[in-house]
Every structure is written in C-alpha cells, then in structure tokens.
Design a protein around this motif. Structure first.
Motif, PDB file in Angstrom:
ATOM      1  N   UNK A  55      46.242  -1.799  23.154  1.00  0.00           N
ATOM      2  CA  UNK A  55      47.113  -1.033  22.251  1.00  0.00           C
ATOM      3  C   UNK A  55      46.253  -0.256  21.313  1.00  0.00           C
ATOM      4  N   UNK A  56      44.959  -0.903  20.839  1.00  0.00           N
ATOM      5  CA  UNK A  56      43.941   0.231  20.215  1.00  0.00           C
ATOM      6  C   UNK A  56      43.585   1.141  20.839  1.00  0.00           C
ATOM      7  N   UNK A  57      43.401   0.832  22.147  1.00  0.00           N
ATOM      8  CA  UNK A  57      42.963   2.005  23.123  1.00  0.00           C
ATOM      9  C   UNK A  57      44.021   3.217  23.313  1.00  0.00           C
ATOM     10  N   UNK A  58      45.272   2.730  23.215  1.00  0.00           N
ATOM     11  CA  UNK A  58      46.291   3.551  23.379  1.00  0.00           C
ATOM     12  C   UNK A  58      46.481   4.502  22.195  1.00  0.00           C
ATOM     13  N   UNK A  59      46.122   4.066  21.036  1.00  0.00           N
ATOM     14  CA  UNK A  59      46.226   4.873  19.742  1.00  0.00           C
ATOM     15  C   UNK A  59      45.074   6.098  19.741  1.00  0.00           C
ATOM     16  N   UNK A  60      43.924   5.753  20.735  1.00  0.00           N
ATOM     17  CA  UNK A  60      42.895   6.898  20.686  1.00  0.00           C
ATOM     18  C   UNK A  60      43.090   7.473  22.066  1.00  0.00           C
ATOM     19  N   UNK A  61      44.321   7.523  22.709  1.00  0.00           N
ATOM     20  CA  UNK A  61      44.394   7.984  23.880  1.00  0.00           C
ATOM     21  C   UNK A  61      45.792   9.007  23.923  1.00  0.00           C
ATOM     22  N   UNK A  62      45.755   9.533  25.208  1.00  0.00           N
ATOM     23  CA  UNK A  62      47.213  10.200  25.380  1.00  0.00           C
ATOM     24  C   UNK A  62      47.738   9.316  26.446  1.00  0.00           C
ATOM     25  N   UNK A  63      49.081   9.011  25.878  1.00  0.00           N
ATOM     26  CA  UNK A  63      49.884   8.039  26.695  1.00  0.00           C
ATOM     27  C   UNK A  63      50.949   8.944  27.360  1.00  0.00           C
ATOM     28  N   UNK A  64      50.941   8.579  28.794  1.00  0.00           N
ATOM     29  CA  UNK A  64      51.838   9.323  29.801  1.00  0.00           C
ATOM     30  C   UNK A  64      53.082   8.513  30.025  1.00  0.00           C
ATOM     31  N   UNK A  65      54.340   8.937  29.646  1.00  0.00           N
ATOM     32  CA  UNK A  65      55.650   8.527  29.825  1.00  0.00           C
ATOM     33  C   UNK A  65      56.043   8.220  31.391  1.00  0.00           C
ATOM     34  N   UNK A  66      55.610   9.350  31.871  1.00  0.00           N
ATOM     35  CA  UNK A  66      56.084   9.508  33.383  1.00  0.00           C
ATOM     36  C   UNK A  66      55.068   9.378  34.453  1.00  0.00           C
ATOM     37  N   UNK A  67      54.002   8.359  34.388  1.00  0.00           N
ATOM     38  CA  UNK A  67      53.014   8.494  35.498  1.00  0.00           C
ATOM     39  C   UNK A  67      53.442   7.742  36.779  1.00  0.00           C
ATOM     40  N   UNK A  68      53.245   8.237  37.916  1.00  0.00           N
ATOM     41  CA  UNK A  68      53.730   7.648  39.037  1.00  0.00           C
ATOM     42  C   UNK A  68      52.541   7.361  40.125  1.00  0.00           C
ATOM     43  N   UNK A  69      52.559   6.494  40.863  1.00  0.00           N
ATOM     44  CA  UNK A  69      51.508   6.024  41.924  1.00  0.00           C
ATOM     45  C   UNK A  69      52.282   6.624  43.293  1.00  0.00           C
ATOM     46  N   UNK A  70      51.364   6.797  44.081  1.00  0.00           N
ATOM     47  CA  UNK A  70      51.732   7.593  45.399  1.00  0.00           C
ATOM     48  C   UNK A  70      52.376   6.530  46.455  1.00  0.00           C
ATOM     49  N   UNK A  71      52.331   5.076  46.032  1.00  0.00           N
ATOM     50  CA  UNK A  71      52.655   4.200  46.781  1.00  0.00           C
ATOM     51  C   UNK A  71      53.116   2.887  45.962  1.00  0.00           C
ATOM     52  N   UNK A  72      54.130   2.253  46.509  1.00  0.00           N
ATOM     53  CA  UNK A  72      54.606   1.029  45.661  1.00  0.00           C
ATOM     54  C   UNK A  72      53.980  -0.184  46.064  1.00  0.00           C
ATOM     55  N   UNK A  73      53.078  -0.377  46.858  1.00  0.00           N
ATOM     56  CA  UNK A  73      52.188  -1.473  47.097  1.00  0.00           C
ATOM     57  C   UNK A  73      50.569  -0.972  47.042  1.00  0.00           C
ATOM     58  N   UNK A  74      49.905  -2.194  47.007  1.00  0.00           N
ATOM     59  CA  UNK A  74      48.419  -2.083  46.483  1.00  0.00           C
ATOM     60  C   UNK A  74      47.566  -1.108  47.270  1.00  0.00           C
TER      61      UNK A  74
END
Length: 464
Positions: A55-74
C-alpha cells in the motif's frame, strides 16, 4: 612500465565515462505474485487483507486500473511477459508445462519456452545488466530451458509450477527435481525457513553484491499459490476469517512483508532514485482452490472473463513517473519487456513479432493515444478479444458473449443479441489474429476444459 601522462588521463576519463554510463542505467526490479486475487490487496480496496508495505509502495507508484496478462494461467502468462510476445505465436498456448500431449511427440520435461525465443533477461544482459531470477520458473524442467541458459546470471528457486513453502527434508528421493530449491544450475539447496522470506533475502543479497552495476531482478514469488501454508505468527494476526481464506490472508501478510524488505533495502542502499520497480500478478485468483477474491470481476484463473486476466499492477520510477497517480487505459504484461529494455537504453524496434509497447511515453507525455486498442486471448476453442471498450468472449459450449467493459466491469450484461454486428466484427478480428499463430506445441487433457467452464460459471457475477 609507467604510462605517459596523456594515456593515463585518457584511461581515467574513459573508465569514468563507462562507469557513469552504467550508473545512468536504472536498476530494474520486477516482483510477480502468483495466483493472488484481484481484490486481495489494500491498495485494491480490500478491508480483509492487510498489505501495508505494498500500500505504501502504491502511494509512490502509478496504479494501473486495466492491466491484463496474456494468459489466464501461470506458465503461458510468464512466457508472454518474458518475451513481450503473445505466447501463442510460438506455440506456448494457454497450457502449463509439462502438458500431456504434443503435436510432435514431445513429452514431460521436454516441454518449455522454445529456445529460439529471447527473454527480457537476454536483452538486458546485452545492455550490460547483471540479471537474476528468484522463485518460480515454470518455463520447462529440462536443462536446456534452465534460467541460467535463458539470460539470467543467477537463479535460486524451483523449475516447476508449485512447491511447499517449508523446507524439504533430506529424503529428496521422494521429491521431483523441479520442486526442489536450486542454486545456480544443478546445486540443490533448501532454505531453512519460510520460502517467501528466503526469496526476498536472495533478492537483497543480489542487490548488495551488484549495487555498483545496473541489475535486473525478477522476483517470482510462488506466494500465494497453493499449497495453503502460512506461518503461525501470521495466522495469529488474522481476525474474522476462517478456513482457506484465513490462511490466504496470512500468506499475503508474509508476501507483503517480503516485498517491504526488498523495497526498503533498495532505499537503504541509496538505489531508490535510480530503480524502476514493477509489482503485478500472473493471472486471476483461483477462487475455488485458495478462496481468493477477484471482486468486482466475474470469473477466475483459467478463464477469459475479467477475473481470469485482469491483475493488480504498480509501477514506480522516481524522477520519471509521477507518484500516487492512476492510469486508466488498458495495458498488458507484454509491455514489460519493451518498457524495461528501452529504459535500459536498448532499441526494441528490431525485435520480430513484438506485441508489447514501451509504457513510459504514455505515462510521461501528454497524449490521448492508448498503448493498446486491441488485446487477444486464446486457449484452444476458447478465446477473447477486447477492442477499445468492447469485449467478445468465445466459448466451446455456448454462444459468444459481448460486453461493454467500461460500463460493465463485472460482465453481467451480455449485449450479443443487441449488437450482432459488433459480435461479427470482433469474432472476425479474433479469427484473423488466430490465423497468425502457431499450432499449440502441446495440450492438456480435454477434461481440464470442462473444469475451466465449471469454475467460470461458479464464479460469475449476476444481475442484482
């Protein structure tokens, strides 16, 4: 032999220039959690899970609200982010390794990230970086797929996809090599403690040993993937939760503390002003197996609803990115490679079939352009495409569904019958993209497709 004064001064200036050039390159620390729920972080709005360090790191960061991965498994998700390409382009479809069937007779440990694909570590080494990966690899168990042969100078972790957080005993004959902790290549060495702590310690040690040189750390926690194992001291901190959800919350506490140790040590070493840091997760939370929460998203790990492919994402780079800000356009973990390599001074224009983009210009320049207008996902007959705010999800067992993601983040209002022309348009886009892909190098048993559909239906949101 004494050097002439002019030669001596030239050499001093030359090495000073080289040293200054190296120091100007940012250190890069990439932290990846495993199977965490979209909502299971304080900075994502959780009231149940305590993650004060992130949470502290988030306050010093850009938070992306629509970030996606390219696959739904690891595994395939990691193959995509490591190469900056849709992993289906080189046959690593949304099937973890090792799979059970292949088109060329490849079996078991011989399935992995194809050797003709370069990783972000390969490119960063070319820019003079020391590189290391700590934690979960999951890109093939055979020796030729080993991290130290894929651009990483150092490795401490395990080759497979999951293992205990506790140290294995001396009777390792009962354990698969890919589950055991390995230092470098072929030297097995268990950490005598809780693994999440050990991985953070390894990352810190690497930073301390390489602080005079630009370095890249890929800290791939296996937390909070199953098995559900937490430290007793962390379980005692959890109030109001029971069962797996309580254990998961305790595991999240340990991971958050580990992240905090790494982030704090960066500052203590005086490296924070010249370090690019990213934190994200590899796919949606598997709510059925670890009771993670993806609210307000429908779906879970292994399907293409938002809960399977949208992830928390934070990025910090002091002096370059404005802290405590929010970025709302869609991005992808495919963007990590071009972002890192460009930040390191490299040129990604010559990388064939690159699908990611350098994110920094979109965060620092006054532009209305989006990093991606269109994103794709595919696993055999299943697939999805998001084009601007429209998203089509294709299924093997029912008609395709259409959603306006901007207005309906929970995907409860299927608009396919209202907009048949949009269904046809997106269906065609998805098909045309698929024509550019390789056939899957391996597949899983069909029964897993049934399980994916069952998991999706169980964790769908419904109209209130």
């Amino acid at each position: 032999m004494k050097l002439p004064r002019q030669v001596f001064l030239f050499l001093v200036s030359f090495f000073a220039l080289i040293n200054g050039w190296a120091q100007d390159k940012p250190n890069i620390v990439f932290i990846l959690s495993d199977d965490a729920g979209y909502a299971d972080f304080g900075f994502q709005g959780s009231k149940e899970f305590k993650t004060p360090e992130l949470d502290k790191f988030a306050k010093n960061s850009v938070l992306f609200t629509q970030a996606y991965v390219s696959a739904a498994v690891c595994g395939p998700s990691r193959a995509g982010l490591l190469t900056g390409k849709y992993q289906q382009k080189f046959g690593f479809e949304e099937n973890n390794v090792p799979g059970l069937m292949s088109k060329n007779g490849t079996t078991g440990d011989d399935m992995g990230l194809p050797l003709d694909q370069k990783t972000m570590a390969d490119y960063l080494k070319e820019q003079g970086y020391k590189t290391a990966v700590f934690g979960k690899w999951h890109q093939g168990n055979a020796d030729r797929f080993h991290p130290t042969k894929r651009g990483f100078d150092e490795f401490y972790g395990f080759r497979g996809g999951a293992r205990s957080y506790m140290p294995y005993g001396t009777d390792n004959e009962t354990k698969r090599d890919e589950d055991r902790l390995e230092r470098g290549f072929g030297e097995y060495e268990e950490y005598e403690g809780y693994l999440t702590d050990g991985l953070a310690d390894e990352a810190i040690s690497f930073m301390e040993r390489n602080q005079k040189n630009p370095f890249f750390i890929y800290l791939a926690f296996n937390a909070v993937h199953t098995p559900m194992e937490a430290k007793e001291e962390d379980l005692k901190k959890i109030q109001g939760l029971t069962g797996k959800r309580k254990t998961l919350a305790a595991m999240a506490i340990a991971m958050d503390k580990a992240c905090g140790k790494v982030l704090n040590r960066i500052k203590e070493l005086g490296l924070d002003e010249n370090t690019l840091i990213v934190f994200t997760n590899d796919n949606g939370g598997p709510s059925d197996s670890n009771e993670s929460s993806n609210n307000p998203l429908s779906g879970t790990k292994a399907n293409h609803l938002e809960g399977g492919i949208r992830v928390p994402f934070l990025m910090s780079w002091p002096g370059k990115l404005k802290p405590n800000t929010v970025y709302n356009n869609p991005i992808s973990t495919l963007d990590l490679l071009p972002t890192f390599v460009t930040a390191a001074g490299g040129n990604v224009s010559g990388i064939k079939d690159l699908d990611g983009v350098d994110l920094i210009p979109f965060l620092t320049e006054n532009t209305t352009e989006k990093p991606h207008e269109t994103l794709y996902w595919k696993k055999e007959a299943r697939g999805a495409v998001r084009h601007n705010d429209w998203k089509l999800v294709r299924f093997p067992d029912r008609p395709a569904e259409l959603y306006d993601i901007k207005e309906d983040i929970s995907e409860v209002n299927d608009l396919a019958t209202e907009h048949p022309e949009k269904v046809r348009e997106l269906y065609k886009m998805l098909f045309n993209w698929e024509l550019t892909l390789e056939r899957p190098l391996w597949q899983l048993e069909r029964r897993f497709e049934g399980k994916a559909a069952e998991r999706m239906d169980t964790y769908r949101k419904h109209k209130s």
